[in-house]
Scaffold this active site. Structure first.
Site, PDB file in Angstrom:
ATOM      1  N   ILE A   1     -18.606   6.856   9.504  1.00 27.52           N
ATOM      2  CA  ILE A   1     -18.617   5.956  10.668  1.00 27.52           C
ATOM      3  C   ILE A   1     -18.236   6.719  11.921  1.00 27.52           C
ATOM      4  CG2 ILE A   1     -17.563   3.897  11.674  1.00 27.52           C
ATOM      5  CD1 ILE A   1     -17.218   2.889   8.738  1.00 27.52           C
TER       6      ILE A   1
ATOM      7  N   THR B   1     -11.659  -0.212  14.538  1.00 34.50           N
ATOM      8  CA  THR B   1     -12.553  -0.920  13.619  1.00 34.50           C
ATOM      9  C   THR B   1     -12.250  -0.504  12.181  1.00 34.50           C
ATOM     10  OG1 THR B   1     -14.229   0.809  13.912  1.00 34.50           O
ATOM     11  CG2 THR B   1     -14.414  -1.148  15.307  1.00 34.50           C
ATOM     12  N   ALA B   2     -11.076   0.078  11.951  1.00 30.26           N
ATOM     13  CA  ALA B   2     -10.719   0.583  10.619  1.00 30.26           C
ATOM     14  C   ALA B   2      -9.980  -0.485   9.834  1.00 30.26           C
ATOM     15  CB  ALA B   2      -9.892   1.858  10.762  1.00 30.26           C
ATOM     16  N   ARG B   3      -8.655  -0.516   9.955  1.00 34.01           N
ATOM     17  CA  ARG B   3      -7.810  -1.524   9.328  1.00 34.01           C
ATOM     18  C   ARG B   3      -6.726  -1.917  10.323  1.00 34.01           C
ATOM     19  NH1 ARG B   3     -11.270  -2.279   6.289  1.00 34.01           N
ATOM     20  NH2 ARG B   3     -11.277  -2.239   3.996  1.00 34.01           N
TER      21      ARG B   3
ATOM     22  N   ASP C   1     -11.423  -4.974  16.279  1.00 31.32           N
ATOM     23  CA  ASP C   1     -12.213  -5.787  15.351  1.00 31.32           C
ATOM     24  C   ASP C   1     -11.435  -6.123  14.092  1.00 31.32           C
ATOM     25  OD1 ASP C   1     -14.670  -7.032  14.441  1.00 31.32           O
ATOM     26  OD2 ASP C   1     -14.910  -5.335  13.083  1.00 31.32           O
TER      27      ASP C   1
ATOM     28  N   GLU D   1      -4.743 -10.393   8.757  1.00 30.08           N
ATOM     29  CA  GLU D   1      -5.915 -11.263   8.913  1.00 30.08           C
ATOM     30  C   GLU D   1      -5.920 -12.377   7.870  1.00 30.08           C
ATOM     31  OE1 GLU D   1      -9.519  -8.998   8.664  1.00 30.08           O
ATOM     32  OE2 GLU D   1      -8.907  -7.561  10.183  1.00 30.08           O
TER      33      GLU D   1
ATOM     34  N   HIS E   1     -13.385  -9.310  12.898  1.00 27.09           N
ATOM     35  CA  HIS E   1     -13.783  -8.448  11.786  1.00 27.09           C
ATOM     36  C   HIS E   1     -15.293  -8.543  11.531  1.00 27.09           C
ATOM     37  CE1 HIS E   1     -12.013  -6.379   7.990  1.00 27.09           C
ATOM     38  NE2 HIS E   1     -13.177  -5.850   8.318  1.00 27.09           N
TER      39      HIS E   1
ATOM     40  N   GLY F   1     -17.432  -5.904  11.757  1.00 27.17           N
ATOM     41  CA  GLY F   1     -17.993  -4.564  11.604  1.00 27.17           C
ATOM     42  C   GLY F   1     -19.278  -4.492  10.809  1.00 27.17           C
TER      43      GLY F   1
END
Length: 326
Positions: free
Chosen positions: A162, A242-244, A268, A273, A291, A293
């Site tokens: 990515i 956009t990872a964790r 994101d 979450e 989220h 992605g």
């Protein structure tokens, strides 16, 4: 009619995935998309004598859950690249194959990373909110001035598939590309992308006018981006994640967004979450997505097919799955 292996799928997936699963398996689907809680997934697998279970990041494969799975379950296929929601040590001890779905998520996730980068830099949420509230009174020379990414230094923290895909996109914007990865990319690939390597993340942070995070949500990376590391960024930097969500210390980032140490953030993913730290919600310089992605029909279908490929390898062909975690 020959007995079909039993496959339990935890969430509602795109129709083509359900259709293929129903063709090849005694598939137990979840069309209502009711989320399994606690040990419910293991209880359902036991009741069905399932041969395989397909899960998503919303189901936590804790040691307790894995140990409660019936002996009939041979593979736990996760509909995701990340596997931090699964206790891999417990799975290994249980002799359970765990598989994931890399590769197919790369382009869609890189698109969203770029969306977060541009949305944060160009104050997209503020602009849309102005319109939707009916408060826009017309064009003005100094209205909602953002920052142009061209010529700015983009630091990519974690240069996997990515990260490389984002680098290709950012190069088209004219950004100066920097990255940090334990194993340096081949010289030819660096040259093709115009990348500058940093042997420490601290060195990368110090030059990152924009920082895009692509590291796994492991225990070692918990709250990696904390107040101390935010302090290494150039003043007015833009942070993209956009990872964790767990890799960012929300309190530290929110404080930096409030005092201007960080110009803006495009996020994101979030810790805890679907709960989101409420401190983000009133910040005009926080561009937030739920989220998204991999959220294209094409990508989610490809993820489902990859997960089924992995189940097929274990259950139907007794072969080595292509994307094996354990």
């Amino acid at each position: 009619m020959a007995h079909k292996p039993v496959l339990l799928i935890s969430r509602r997936l795109p129709d083509p995935v359900h259709e293929r699963a129903a063709r090849d398996y005694d598939a137990h689907l979840n069309p209502e998309d009711r989320q399994y809680g606690g040990l419910e997934l293991a209880e359902a697998a036991s009741r069905l004598a399932a041969d395989a279970v397909m899960v998503t990041p919303t189901e936590k494969g804790t040691r307790e859950v894995i140990e409660a799975l019936p002996d009939s379950v041979r593979v736990l296929a996760t509909f995701s690249v990340g596997h931090d929601h699964i206790d891999i040590d417990a799975a290994r001890a249980r002799g359970l194959t765990v598989t994931n779905t890399p590769d197919v998520v790369t382009e869609a996730t890189a698109d969203v990373a770029l969306l977060c980068l541009l949305g944060a830099a160009r104050r997209a949420w503020e602009a849309e909110s102005l319109l939707r509230r009916g408060d826009w009174t017309g064009w003005a020379p100094t209205q909602l001035l953002g920052v142009h990414p061209g010529g700015r230094r983009l630091g990519i923290l974690g240069m996997g598939r990515i990260g490389v895909a984002l680098a290709r996109r950012a190069r088209a914007l004219g950004m100066d590309l920097h990255y940090c990865k334990r194993t340096r990319l081949p010289e030819g690939e660096e040259a093709d992308l115009g990348l500058t390597w940093h042997d420490t993340s601290e060195s990368l942070l110090e030059v990152s006018d924009f920082l895009s995070i692509h590291i796994p949500g492991s225990a070692d990376n918990h709250h990696y981006l904390n107040a101390e590391r935010i302090g290494l960024l150039p003043k007015g930097a833009v942070v993209i994640n956009t990872a964790r969500g767990t890799v960012v210390d929300d309190a530290a980032l929110i404080a930096a967004l409030k005092d201007g140490r960080v110009r803006a953030a495009g996020l994101d993913v979030f810790e805890g979450e679907p709960a989101v730290n409420p401190g983000y919600l009133d910040l005009p310089n926080a561009f937030l997505l739920p989220h998204l992605g991999t959220a294209t029909l094409e990508t989610r279908t490809a993820m489902g097919f990859r997960a089924l490929d992995n189940v097929d390898a274990v259950v139907l062909r007794a072969a080595e799955p292509g994307d094996r975690v354990v």
